[in-house]
Design an enzyme around this catalytic site. Structure first.
Site, short mmCIF file in Angstrom:
data_model
loop_
_atom_site.label_atom_id
_atom_site.label_comp_id
_atom_site.label_asym_id
_atom_site.label_seq_id
_atom_site.Cartn_x
_atom_site.Cartn_y
_atom_site.Cartn_z
N SER A 280 24.91 -3.85 -37.97
CA SER A 280 23.61 -4.50 -38.00
C SER A 280 22.46 -3.51 -38.25
O SER A 280 22.35 -2.96 -39.34
CB SER A 280 23.41 -5.28 -36.69
OG SER A 280 22.28 -6.09 -36.72
N ASP A 291 20.63 4.62 -49.93
CA ASP A 291 20.10 4.14 -51.20
C ASP A 291 18.97 5.01 -51.74
O ASP A 291 18.80 5.13 -52.96
CB ASP A 291 19.62 2.70 -51.06
CG ASP A 291 20.76 1.70 -51.10
OD1 ASP A 291 21.93 2.13 -51.21
OD2 ASP A 291 20.50 0.48 -50.99
N LYS A 305 27.92 -6.13 -40.89
CA LYS A 305 27.13 -7.29 -40.46
C LYS A 305 25.82 -7.30 -41.24
O LYS A 305 24.93 -6.48 -41.01
CB LYS A 305 26.83 -7.24 -38.96
CG LYS A 305 25.98 -8.43 -38.48
CD LYS A 305 25.68 -8.33 -36.99
CE LYS A 305 24.84 -9.52 -36.51
NZ LYS A 305 23.49 -9.56 -37.08
#
Length: 531
Positions: A280, A291, A305
């Site tokens: 999460s 990224d 998740k």
């Protein structure tokens, strides 16, 4: 009945069916039970069961809580609870104070680590089969209320009386922080509670004052928490205007969460440690760092998740927490694992990873979504099953030694360490006055090791013929030293010692000097995302 009708109306609306017909059907059914069933029924209990069953058919993270369940589930994320301010353990049917929380009400009246609580008010709690729930019932309570305890203290002949006024007690998200060497700092974040970012920010400032220019952020075992904290924590490492995460769903338009200028570690090399239990909010942070090529992600594939929940209160203060949207990393990845085979199999995924060999071999990590996504530096990353780390570290199979696991399961480690420190606290404190002295000088000698093995035998933990004591002894020594240090000092020293055997931690340290940052095109400061 009103509670269920309200919920079914909401569920019907969300699921796109005739809401009025759905309400009438459920109300009629409950009325039939009430009027004609052969015996009395607990309608409220039936409603709770029914709602939980309905939600179980949707996704693994949409859940229903009674008011009490919600309070208990939310407590660790709120960052505090109300009580007396101790960490405790029950040993030989006696409640022992493991640590008195700094600045808490128990410390203010003079309770000490190692005290044994015998009475709470006029109730005897020692030797009567007390459990953790009983302790919470006796000692937790509203701020400003009073509780009297009688304690047995080492060296004292009589019980000591203390009147404690309950107060708010902090639950810390940062479990440990320390300097690994002159440049590398380490922060262990256990949960994304309401104070997580505030605590990490303070830890970063403290470590920078000690010379930190490189940081290891340990998110292993961190199951997540508040989305807002994931955004705020990521913001500590990224410059202004960078997309951190976005979410969207059937009833929610796309919402972008973007970084600001507030970060206090926007420069300097960064490593994020993750494993199969990092979920999460941990994945949001890891995904943003990966990224943007802002740091290295090291460890094993995260939980997977990628759903966002929102809580809705019902009339009796119970709560329905419904999945409202998917979230996506800056490159557009949704890392949610499939749950089409049901909730039970969804949560068995970790065992499947073990059986498939994924936890030992990076080439066995399944790529559920073959779509290629690209980081800022044009590195290929994938979606559909968690964050795949930049550097894979296989799980340490030495910790799968049967005898070692028996010692953990039977509580032998924790109980022996607590008893040993409790029986020798003054001597140990005099001899090892600082954490550094303890780490450098304290060793598990033969006498102490043999005493532990004898203690373990009493707990029915014995070594079998397929193992030798020589292969498991180093693990036992390290765990015992770490736990004794924790009971004598704090959790900080536990991680300083136990991390020595953590392969992800060791790989994180190596990455700062072996060219890994350059190899993976990681920059010490983020740059604009390339289109």
């Amino acid at each position: 009945m009103k509670k269920l009708i309200l919920f079914t109306f909401f569920a019907a609306t969300m699921l796109g069916v005739n809401a009025q017909m759905y309400q009438q059907k459920m109300a009629t059914f409950l009325k039939l039970l009430d009027n004609y069933y052969v015996s009395d029924v607990n309608a409220d209990s039936l409603v709770d069961v029914g709602m939980k069953h309905i939600l179980k058919q949707l996704d693994p993270h949409s859940v229903y809580f009674t008011a009490d369940e919600y309070a208990k589930a939310n407590e660790p994320l709120e960052g505090n609870f109300e009580g007396v301010g101790i960490q405790f353990q029950i040993y030989e049917d006696t409640l022992i104070v493991v640590h008195v929380i700094d600045g808490g009400p128990s410390q203010k009246v003079g309770l000490l680590d190692g005290d044994k609580i015998i009475y709470v008010d006029t109730t005897l709690i020692a030797g009567v089969g007390i459990n953790n729930e009983d302790v919470f019932k006796y000692l937790k309570g509203k701020k400003g209320t009073k509780v009297t305890v009688k304690v047995l203290r080492y060296g004292e002949q009589e019980l000591l009386d203390f009147e404690i006024i309950r107060d708010k007690i902090p639950i810390y998200a940062v479990t440990a922080q320390y300097m690994v060497d002159d440049e590398i700092g380490y922060i262990k974040l256990s949960r994304f509670s309401a104070t997580a970012t505030e605590e990490v920010e303070a830890a970063i400032d403290s470590l920078k004052n000690k010379g930190m220019t490189k940081l290891i952020l340990d998110l292993t075992g961190n199951g997540g928490g508040y989305l807002s904290q994931a955004q705020a924590l990521s913001d500590l490492f990224l410059n202004d205007g960078k997309l951190i995460v976005y979410s969207e769903g059937k009833s929610q338009e796309r919402q972008d969460l973007v970084s600001t200028t507030e970060g206090n570690f926007q420069d300097g090399q960064l490593v994020v440690m993750i494993d199969q239990s990092s979920a999460s909010a941990s994945e949001i942070v890891s995904g943003a760092i990966q990224d943007w090529d802002r740091g290295l992600v090291i460890g094993r594939r995260s939980f997977g998740k990628g759903l966002v929940q929102k809580g809705y209160f019902l009339p009796d203060k119970s709560v329905v927490r419904l999945t409202m949207a998917h979230y996506y990393t800056p490159s557009g990845r949704n890392i949610q694992r499939s749950y089409e085979k049901g909730k039970d199999e969804y949560y068995e995924d970790i065992n499947e990873r073990y059986k498939s060999g994924e936890l030992f071999d990076a080439t066995k990590i399944p790529i559920k979504d073959s779509t290629k996504y690209y980081t800022n530096a044009k590195r290929v990353v994938y979606a559909g099953g968690g964050i795949i780390p930049d550097i894979f570290v296989p799980i340490d199979t030495t910790n799968s030694v049967k005898f070692y696991n028996k010692l953990i399961r039977t509580g032998s480690f924790n109980q022996f360490a607590l008893k040993y420190v409790n029986d020798n606290r003054n001597t140990l404190s005099d001899k090892y006055s600082t954490e550094e002295k303890y780490i450098d000088k304290f060793n598990i000698d033969k006498t102490l090791f043999d005493a532990f093995i004898d203690f373990a035998k009493e707990k029915k933990a014995t070594i079998d013929s397929t193992e030798t004591m020589e292969e498991v002894k180093p693990l036992i020594d390290l765990q015992l030293k770490a736990l004794i240090g924790q009971n004598l000092f704090n959790y900080n020293i536990y991680y300083k010692i136990i991390n020595i055997q953590d392969d992800i931690y060791r790989k994180a340290i190596e990455s700062f000097s072996n060219g890994a940052f350059k190899e993976h095109k990681i920059v010490s400061k983020d740059k604009p995302f390339r289109k």
